[in-house]
Design an enzyme around this catalytic site. Structure first.
Site, short mmCIF file in Angstrom:
data_model
loop_
_atom_site.label_atom_id
_atom_site.label_comp_id
_atom_site.label_asym_id
_atom_site.label_seq_id
_atom_site.Cartn_x
_atom_site.Cartn_y
_atom_site.Cartn_z
N THR A 100 -0.77 -6.97 1.94
CA THR A 100 -0.94 -7.86 0.79
C THR A 100 -0.05 -9.11 0.82
O THR A 100 1.01 -9.11 1.45
CB THR A 100 -0.61 -7.04 -0.49
OG1 THR A 100 -0.52 -7.90 -1.62
CG2 THR A 100 0.74 -6.34 -0.36
N TYR A 124 5.46 -2.42 -5.46
CA TYR A 124 4.20 -2.46 -4.69
C TYR A 124 4.39 -3.28 -3.41
O TYR A 124 4.09 -2.82 -2.30
CB TYR A 124 3.08 -3.05 -5.56
CG TYR A 124 1.80 -3.33 -4.80
CD1 TYR A 124 1.00 -2.29 -4.34
CD2 TYR A 124 1.39 -4.64 -4.55
CE1 TYR A 124 -0.17 -2.55 -3.64
CE2 TYR A 124 0.23 -4.91 -3.84
CZ TYR A 124 -0.55 -3.87 -3.39
OH TYR A 124 -1.70 -4.12 -2.69
N LYS A 128 4.34 -1.88 0.45
CA LYS A 128 3.34 -2.37 1.40
C LYS A 128 4.02 -2.98 2.63
O LYS A 128 3.55 -2.82 3.75
CB LYS A 128 2.41 -3.39 0.73
CG LYS A 128 1.50 -2.84 -0.35
CD LYS A 128 0.58 -1.73 0.12
CE LYS A 128 -0.42 -2.19 1.14
NZ LYS A 128 -1.35 -1.09 1.53
N1 LIG Z 1 -7.44 -5.49 -4.27
C1 LIG Z 1 -6.62 -6.46 -3.87
O1 LIG Z 1 -6.54 -7.53 -4.51
C2 LIG Z 1 -5.79 -6.30 -2.63
C3 LIG Z 1 -5.03 -7.39 -2.23
C4 LIG Z 1 -4.24 -7.27 -1.10
C5 LIG Z 1 -4.21 -6.09 -0.38
N2 LIG Z 1 -4.93 -5.03 -0.80
C6 LIG Z 1 -4.80 -3.79 -0.02
O2 LIG Z 1 -6.07 -3.36 0.41
C7 LIG Z 1 -6.12 -1.92 0.43
C8 LIG Z 1 -7.31 -1.44 -0.39
O3 LIG Z 1 -7.20 -1.98 -1.70
P1 LIG Z 1 -8.32 -1.79 -2.82
O4 LIG Z 1 -8.34 -3.04 -3.60
O5 LIG Z 1 -9.57 -1.26 -2.24
O6 LIG Z 1 -7.58 -0.69 -3.71
P2 LIG Z 1 -8.19 0.43 -4.67
O7 LIG Z 1 -9.48 -0.02 -5.24
O8 LIG Z 1 -7.09 0.82 -5.57
O9 LIG Z 1 -8.48 1.60 -3.63
C9 LIG Z 1 -7.46 2.36 -3.07
C10 LIG Z 1 -8.04 3.71 -2.75
O10 LIG Z 1 -7.00 4.55 -2.22
C11 LIG Z 1 -7.23 5.84 -2.72
N3 LIG Z 1 -6.04 6.66 -2.65
C12 LIG Z 1 -4.99 6.74 -3.49
N4 LIG Z 1 -4.11 7.68 -3.06
C13 LIG Z 1 -4.65 8.20 -1.92
C14 LIG Z 1 -4.24 9.21 -1.02
N5 LIG Z 1 -3.09 9.89 -1.19
N6 LIG Z 1 -5.02 9.50 0.04
C15 LIG Z 1 -6.18 8.85 0.24
N7 LIG Z 1 -6.64 7.89 -0.59
C16 LIG Z 1 -5.86 7.57 -1.66
C17 LIG Z 1 -7.71 5.64 -4.14
O11 LIG Z 1 -8.40 6.79 -4.56
P3 LIG Z 1 -8.34 7.24 -6.11
O12 LIG Z 1 -8.88 6.08 -6.87
O13 LIG Z 1 -9.19 8.45 -6.13
O14 LIG Z 1 -6.89 7.49 -6.40
C18 LIG Z 1 -8.64 4.44 -3.96
O15 LIG Z 1 -9.95 4.86 -3.66
C19 LIG Z 1 -4.76 -1.45 -0.10
O16 LIG Z 1 -3.94 -1.18 0.99
C20 LIG Z 1 -4.21 -2.65 -0.84
O17 LIG Z 1 -2.81 -2.67 -0.82
C21 LIG Z 1 -5.73 -5.10 -1.91
#
Ligand SMILES: NC(=O)c1ccc[n+]([C@@H]2O[C@H](COP(=O)([O-])OP(=O)(O)OC[C@H]3O[C@@H](n4cnc5c(N)ncnc54)[C@H](OP(=O)(O)O)[C@@H]3O)[C@@H](O)[C@H]2O)c1
Length: 278
Positions: A100, A124, A128
């Protein structure tokens, strides 16, 4: 190629899987199918599905929640990433790990490159950043994609939140002193595939082009959707949040362009497409 996605039920997973499925055999797993903190569960999945590539999207991404649930954030974001990296290394599997813009402090004043020194302001961001280090320590050639301000189909995100707010309130306050590049989750799939196919490793910044504030983004959402609402710009000081956010965290995607020839489209164009089919 056989691809396993951890955290596949989240925002990015739901949006990149349809593209990847067109060219690859793709297994998008929920947290109950592969809890990344459970090494034995990971081993079972790998033996059963025999992937060539794992895309690790599993994380605790609620930035304010992480301030209160530090142990949980550390367990999933840091230890979980370590477990995934160790298993991928052991079985000779490629690894793409997501990170991120919140690894930066936001004080630079121009887009961050992959060589800039991170200094996270929040739990966070810190977890990360630690996840990046773990992944690099435990896997010989991980590809780390840092992205930012992601929205897309399924799940809550900034766009769905402002649209929901407009249904309930006449006046909406949005901060106008945090700047970044809004990124359509579906647009992440093609550069990810390209980077992996070109066997690139290390850190790459991937985001739609152009920079705006959250206020500018909300304004554009309401313009495209032709919604009339009293949108009020406010400062981060006025809207107290648990976690500190970087004031300017736009990511430079020059390295991606130089190494692959690929650039993501402007954020306004991607937003228009997303909102049209919403
Ligand atoms: N969204 C953004 O703006 C953004 C920006 C920069 C970077 N990122 C990075 O991109 C990645 C994906 O983000 P996203 O936006 O898709 O996030 P998200 O919608 O919160 O999805 C994260 C997923 O991880 C799952 N999870 C949580 N604990 C877990 C565990 N112990 N084992 C396996 N799965 C687990 C969650 O499942 P549950 O919901 O069932 O808990 C959820 O499905 C992350 O690494 C995040 O840091 C995101």
């Amino acid at each position: 190629m056989r691809i396993v996605i951890t955290g596949g039920d989240g925002l990015i997973g739901k949006n990149i899987a349809p593209y990847l499925t067109r060219h690859h055999e793709c297994f998008s797993l929920t947290a109950s199918e592969w809890d990344v903190t459970d090494e034995e569960a990971g081993r079972r999945v790998i033996r059963e599905l025999n992937p060539d590539l794992v895309i690790n999207l599993a994380a605790i991404t609620d930035v304010d929640l992480c301030e209160d649930e530090i142990e949980l954030a550390e367990r999933v974001n840091v230890y979980g990433a370590e477990c995934v990296a160790r298993l991928c290394a052991e079985y000779g599997i490629g690894l793409v790990h997501f990170s991120t813009d919140y690894v930066f402090n936001g004080k630079k004043g121009s887009p961050y490159t992959e060589d800039d020194t991170p200094e996270p302001l929040s739990v966070y961001g810190r977890t990360k950043l630690e996840s990046e280090k773990k992944v690099r320590n435990f896997h010989p050639s991980p590809l780390i994609i840092r992205t930012q301000w992601v929205y897309g189909d399924g799940g809550k995100n900034f766009i769905t939140k402002v649209l929901d707010a407009a249904k309930k309130k006449d006046r909406i306050e949005v901060v106008n002193d945090q700047f970044g590049s809004p990124t359509y989750a579906a647009d992440l799939a093609e550069p990810l595939e390209l980077l992996f196919e070109l066997k690139k490793s290390g850190i790459y910044h991937v985001a739609n082009s152009g920079i705006c504030s959250w206020y500018d983004l909300a304004k554009e959402v309401f313009r495209i959707k032709k919604i009339s609402v009293d949108l009020v710009p406010v400062s981060s000081e006025e809207i107290k949040r648990r976690a500190k956010r970087p004031p300017f965290s736009a990511l430079s995607t020059e390295k991606l362009k130089k190494d692959t020839g690929f650039s993501l489209r402007p954020w306004k164009e991607a937003l228009e497409e997303y909102l049209t089919q919403l």
